[in-house]
Design an enzyme around this catalytic site. Structure first.
Site, PDB file in Angstrom:
ATOM      1  N   SER A  91      -0.509   9.223  55.562  1.00 27.23           N
ATOM      2  CA  SER A  91       0.082   8.770  56.822  1.00 27.23           C
ATOM      3  C   SER A  91       1.188   7.793  56.493  1.00 27.23           C
ATOM      4  O   SER A  91       0.976   6.838  55.731  1.00 27.23           O
ATOM      5  CB  SER A  91      -0.975   8.093  57.701  1.00 27.23           C
ATOM      6  OG  SER A  91      -0.357   7.279  58.683  1.00 27.23           O
ATOM      7  N   GLY A  92       2.370   8.011  57.065  1.00 22.00           N
ATOM      8  CA  GLY A  92       3.476   7.101  56.809  1.00 22.00           C
ATOM      9  C   GLY A  92       3.257   5.723  57.399  1.00 22.00           C
ATOM     10  O   GLY A  92       3.448   4.705  56.721  1.00 22.00           O
ATOM     11  N   SER A  93       2.834   5.642  58.682  1.00 20.57           N
ATOM     12  CA  SER A  93       2.655   4.323  59.300  1.00 20.57           C
ATOM     13  C   SER A  93       1.530   3.553  58.611  1.00 20.57           C
ATOM     14  O   SER A  93       1.640   2.336  58.400  1.00 20.57           O
ATOM     15  CB  SER A  93       2.365   4.476  60.795  1.00 20.57           C
ATOM     16  OG  SER A  93       1.191   5.227  61.024  1.00 20.57           O
ATOM     17  N   GLY A 259       5.095   8.454  60.602  1.00 21.29           N
ATOM     18  CA  GLY A 259       5.847   8.836  59.413  1.00 21.29           C
ATOM     19  C   GLY A 259       5.778  10.326  59.142  1.00 21.29           C
ATOM     20  O   GLY A 259       6.797  10.970  58.830  1.00 21.29           O
ATOM     21  N   THR A 260       4.574  10.915  59.273  1.00 18.92           N
ATOM     22  CA  THR A 260       4.449  12.342  59.007  1.00 18.92           C
ATOM     23  C   THR A 260       5.164  13.173  60.076  1.00 18.92           C
ATOM     24  O   THR A 260       5.696  14.247  59.784  1.00 18.92           O
ATOM     25  CB  THR A 260       2.968  12.754  58.901  1.00 18.92           C
ATOM     26  OG1 THR A 260       2.237  12.185  59.997  1.00 18.92           O
ATOM     27  CG2 THR A 260       2.356  12.278  57.594  1.00 18.92           C
TER      28      THR A 260
END
Length: 349
Positions: A91-93, A259-260
């Site tokens: 996960s980006g965040s 983010g994804t």
């Protein structure tokens, strides 16, 4: 044995999405990789995720990231991501929040200027670049997972919605990508409930019709995510902006663009010939927060053109706290917790 247990947390947010970083109170987990440790939590110790994402301690819109020792010597530390839908491998965040928390807590010592280090996620090593100015972490840039388009502009009939055109991207999970304007949305905060209901109906319809398989991971489960795409505006040479929002679970719309989700947009824009290597896309959320994705490279995996990318965002520390867990509280479920909580809580000498 005392029924009172404690966990040490750093609460953060990136783009509005709150990530609770567990920095203490959990015993070492079995597994020779962070991925195996994640699988142990998922299969044998899911109580931690449930505890921190449900009442009275949390809400489903939050995420939890457990700091664990890295198993790869190149990484400073590892982390396991827990969300309402389960255990995403990336996960980006959450990565932006975890990187900020390990710097602000001193797990990774801060260095002024641009600082690079590795974290180990369940998906593998993640390169982090932190911008530190006057001792403050002003931005985190992390690698997004290699992303590609699986399905382009398919059509499905969705009860209560009608005919929906969608594409499918993989960017750490499979995403349905839909044009918000085609569905009558402007992507403003007042639409949040309707967006959630619409996304849920579309995802259920796609799940009932077909599944998707990753070229190396194989079957990673039913389609979980949907990303609403607003019109794309060219801000300057090599820089674009688009309103966006991501659905992750029934009644849960992310506060950030994710983010994804941003990585999935990069893959689609490249597929359509609208993005070149070195170009950037800023996705803007219902709450006017944003992440910036950059298309950094391209490689071929069988029939798929795979977009390599980075995601940049800022995370803020909200709180540093001890969570007190009293197993005599009727609202608290301690099953699935005792065998992973630090032995100093168990009454052992």
């Amino acid at each position: 044995m005392s029924n009172e247990l404690t966990l040490q947390l750093i609460d953060t947010h990136a783009g509005g999405d709150v990530s609770r970083i567990v920095v203490g109170g959990i015993d070492p987990l079995p597994g020779t990789t962070v991925r195996q440790q994640m699988e142990y939590l998922r299969d044998d110790a899911d109580g931690l995720r449930k505890l921190l994402l449900n009442e009275p301690y949390g809400i489903p819109e939050m995420s939890v990231d457990l700091i664990v020792p890295a198993t790869d010597p190149r990484a400073e530390t590892g982390y396991i991501i827990m969300e309402v839908m389960g255990y995403p491998i990336y996960s980006g965040s959450n990565t932006i929040c975890t990187a900020t928390a390990v710097l602000e807590s001193g797990i990774v010592p801060k260095q002024e200027g641009r600082q690079r280090f590795m974290l180990e996620s369940p998906a593998g090593l993640v390169q982090i670049e932190a911008l530190v100015e006057n001792g403050v972490v002003e931005a985190i840039t992390c690698e997004g997972l290699p992303s590609y388009i699986d399905t382009y502009r398919a059509s499905i009939h969705v009860p209560t919605v009608g005919e929906v055109t969608y594409s499918i991207a993989y960017s750490g999970g499979f995403y349905a990508l839909v044009d918000a304007t085609e569905l009558g949305f402007s992507l403003i905060r007042e639409e949040e409930r309707r967006l959630s209901d619409c996304a849920h109906a579309i995802v259920e319809a796609i799940q009932a019709e077909k599944g998707f398989s990753h070229y190396t991971l194989g079957d990673v489960g039913p389609l979980p995510f949907l990303h609403f795409m607003g019109p794309v505006e060219q801000v300057s040479d090599h820089f674009y902006r688009s309103r966006s929002t991501t659905y992750v679970h029934q009644d849960v719309i992310c506060r950030s663009t994710t983010g994804t989700g941003t990585s999935a947009r990069l893959a689609l824009m490249h597929y359509e010939g609208r993005l070149k290597k070195g170009d950037k896309l800023e996705t803007v959320s219902l709450r006017e927060t944003g992440f910036i994705g950059e298309f950094t490279n391209l490689h071929q995996e069988g029939p798929h053109q795979v977009v390599e990318n980075t995601i940049t965002g800022k995370s803020y520390v909200l709180a540093r706290s001890d969570i007190v867990i009293n197993c005599e509280d009727s609202l608290v479920e301690c099953l699935g917790l005792h065998h992973i909580l630090s032995s100093r809580h168990s009454g052992a000498d």
